[in-house]
Design an enzyme around this catalytic site. Structure first.
Site, PDB file in Angstrom:
ATOM      1  N   HIS A  68       0.829  -1.210   0.000  1.00 33.53           N
ATOM      2  CA  HIS A  68       0.000   0.000   0.000  1.00 33.53           C
ATOM      3  C   HIS A  68       0.866   1.263   0.000  1.00 33.53           C
ATOM      4  CE1 HIS A  68      -3.461  -2.588   1.007  1.00 33.53           C
ATOM      5  NE2 HIS A  68      -2.648  -3.159   1.869  1.00 33.53           N
ATOM      6  N   SER A 110      14.660  21.014 -16.346  1.00 33.57           N
ATOM      7  CA  SER A 110      13.494  21.874 -16.529  1.00 33.57           C
ATOM      8  C   SER A 110      13.911  23.135 -17.279  1.00 33.57           C
ATOM      9  CB  SER A 110      12.896  22.254 -15.173  1.00 33.57           C
ATOM     10  OG  SER A 110      11.990  23.328 -15.296  1.00 33.57           O
ATOM     11  N   LYS A 123      16.049  20.948 -11.241  1.00 25.40           N
ATOM     12  CA  LYS A 123      15.299  19.721 -11.526  1.00 25.40           C
ATOM     13  C   LYS A 123      16.163  18.665 -12.210  1.00 25.40           C
ATOM     14  CE  LYS A 123      11.525  19.039 -10.998  1.00 25.40           C
ATOM     15  NZ  LYS A 123      10.415  19.386 -11.899  1.00 25.40           N
ATOM     16  N   GLU A 160       9.573   7.753 -16.912  1.00 26.18           N
ATOM     17  CA  GLU A 160       8.210   8.220 -17.145  1.00 26.18           C
ATOM     18  C   GLU A 160       7.725   7.842 -18.538  1.00 26.18           C
ATOM     19  OE1 GLU A 160       8.345  12.379 -16.267  1.00 26.18           O
ATOM     20  OE2 GLU A 160       8.509  12.062 -14.102  1.00 26.18           O
TER      21      GLU A 160
END
Length: 466
Positions: free
Chosen positions: A166, A287, A293, A300
């Protein structure tokens, strides 16, 4: 809109019955040369095998076959050298190759190539041959990924980390146990892919348009020459069957689901909040606005490509669901999903391999994320070994958790007196249970997270790889 008749049907393999031209948009809509041209080699090899079989049965002369074979090898050289010129009436790879063959050896002999053969069998033969080789390449790439997993699992077996359910910290595990969980998932994918290959590698050649071949062609000889394991035994089924494409798309969808979940874990582990790993710059981006970043774009994209793969599969299944038997032009819609699926899967495996091979592990962050609460089950199991029923020990351990929360201290800082106040059956050495390494090593049954168990898993997985 262009008027019908602007593009002639002359030169088309099917053009004899038609007296008018074809709408230019319809010609473009119908054509598949833009993507099926990459199957030029399979189409030429299939044509040579078919012509050889026709020569054997006496339908064409040996001299004609020799000339056809010579001409087709010339066509193959043009494709391989990047010199083949696609013309406006080349609606598909079959039309293009036969048209060019006629230019090289003359239309009279080239016109005998197609004797007794239908594009219905030809197209699916090409597809099966092409997909067979791509499956073998993907198999090899996937095996390489599993080898990286086993290698890292072996070399980094001493690193401990939280295991999650979880997405909540549950029990201590070895980082290698996490790696191997996906190693076995990917190995299952390898096994399923090899099963899929068995059904791909069957020859439809010699089945005609749907009813079979009238010239008693030797289908087994052609199948052997083209590397097929067997023939398809029903001509109607052979020309219409695209289950092999659907099965491959289904396989790829399930595999990409595994890749997506693997990527999701690594995305989470790479965040500053976790900091368990660092993704190499080669698979990350920055970024345009925020210079600090370090985005895990490779992971992804892997996660995103899983949706693309499922879309291939579901879309083509909807195309097939209402088709009548044997060949229908709708089946042309199997090409692009198959081609794109192969590229998506192959690229994804290679990207995943690169990410895993280059990522940096931060074992100190993993160790710092361990929490004494994660040893609550160990506390219960210690009492169980003393004969206390587990359901009772579970509640006792729960009261220990509650007590530490009440006092605002980690559970391992409860004193022996405080523990015995909760339950007098706690042994005097109960504080020894609060050791993460001991907890991990206690899970020594096969499949567990102890060192010996993981080493056994590695041995088993490597044996499965062969």
């Amino acid at each position: 809109m262009a008027a019908p008749g602007d593009a002639p049907s002359e030169g088309m393999l099917w053009g004899g019955r038609f007296t008018g031209g074809i709408d230019p948009l319809m010609h473009q809509y119908n054509a598949s040369i833009s993507y099926d041209s990459r199957l030029f080699k399979e189409d030429i090899l299939g044509s040579i095998a078919f012509a050889r079989a026709n020569a054997k049965s006496g339908i064409i002369s040996n001299d004609d076959f020799v000339e056809i074979e010579r001409g087709l090898h010339e066509v193959l050289k043009e494709w391989e050298g990047g010199h083949f010129v696609i013309k406006s009436n080349d609606e598909d790879i079959h039309t293009a190759n036969e048209r060019r063959l006629g230019e090289i050896i003359g239309k009279n002999i080239a016109g005998k190539l197609h004797t007794g053969r239908s594009r219905n069998e030809q197209v699916v033969c090409d597809m099966r041959m092409w997909l067979r080789e791509r499956i073998r390449e993907i198999d090899s790439q996937l095996v390489a990924l599993v080898k990286v997993i086993t290698g890292r699992a072996e070399s980094e077996i001493d690193y401990l980390m939280p295991g999650y359910t979880h997405l909540q910290r549950a029990q201590p595990i070895r980082f290698s146990q996490w790696l191997m969980s996906f190693g076995f998932a990917f190995m299952n994918d390898v096994e399923r892919l090899r099963e899929c290959l068995k059904r791909v590698n069957k020859s439809p050649l010699g089945c005609g348009a749907l009813a079979g071949n009238v010239f008693n062609i030797d289908r087994e000889m052609m199948a052997k020459e083209l590397g097929f394991d067997d023939i398809l035994w029903n001509s109607m089924n052979a020309v219409s069957d695209r289950d092999f494409v659907t099965e491959f798309l289904q396989w790829g969808s399930l595999f990409m689901q595994h890749i997506s979940r693997w990527a999701e874990d690594l995305i989470i582990y790479s965040t500053q909040e976790f900091g368990f790993i660092y993704i190499a710059d080669a698979y990350s981006t920055g970024s345009s606005l925020m210079p600090q970043k370090h985005n895990p774009d490779g992971l992804e994209l892997l996660r995103g490509k899983a949706g693309r793969a499922f879309g291939h599969m579901s879309g083509f299944m909807m195309t097939q669901k209402g088709l009548p038997s044997t060949y229908n032009k709708d089946l042309q819609e199997s090409w692009e999903p198959m081609l794109d699926h192969v590229k998506t899967i192959s690229d994804s495996i290679q990207i995943a391999n690169g990410i895993l091979s280059t990522l940096t592990i931060r074992p100190e962050r993993m160790l710092a994320a361990l929490d004494p609460f994660m040893l609550a089950t160990d506390v219960a199991e210690r009492l169980t070994k003393l004969g206390v029923p587990f359901r009772e020990t579970h509640h006792i351990a729960g009261r220990c958790v509650a007590k530490s929360e009440e006092l605002g201290i980690p559970m391992n800082e409860l004193t022996l007196e405080q523990l015995k106040a909760i339950d007098s059956r706690f042994p005097d050495d109960i504080k020894e249970i609060f050791k993460y390494e001991s907890s991990v090593e206690a899970k020594s049954a096969r499949g567990g997270t102890s060192r010996s168990s993981i080493l056994e898993q590695i041995k088993v997985l490597r044996a499965m790889l062969g």
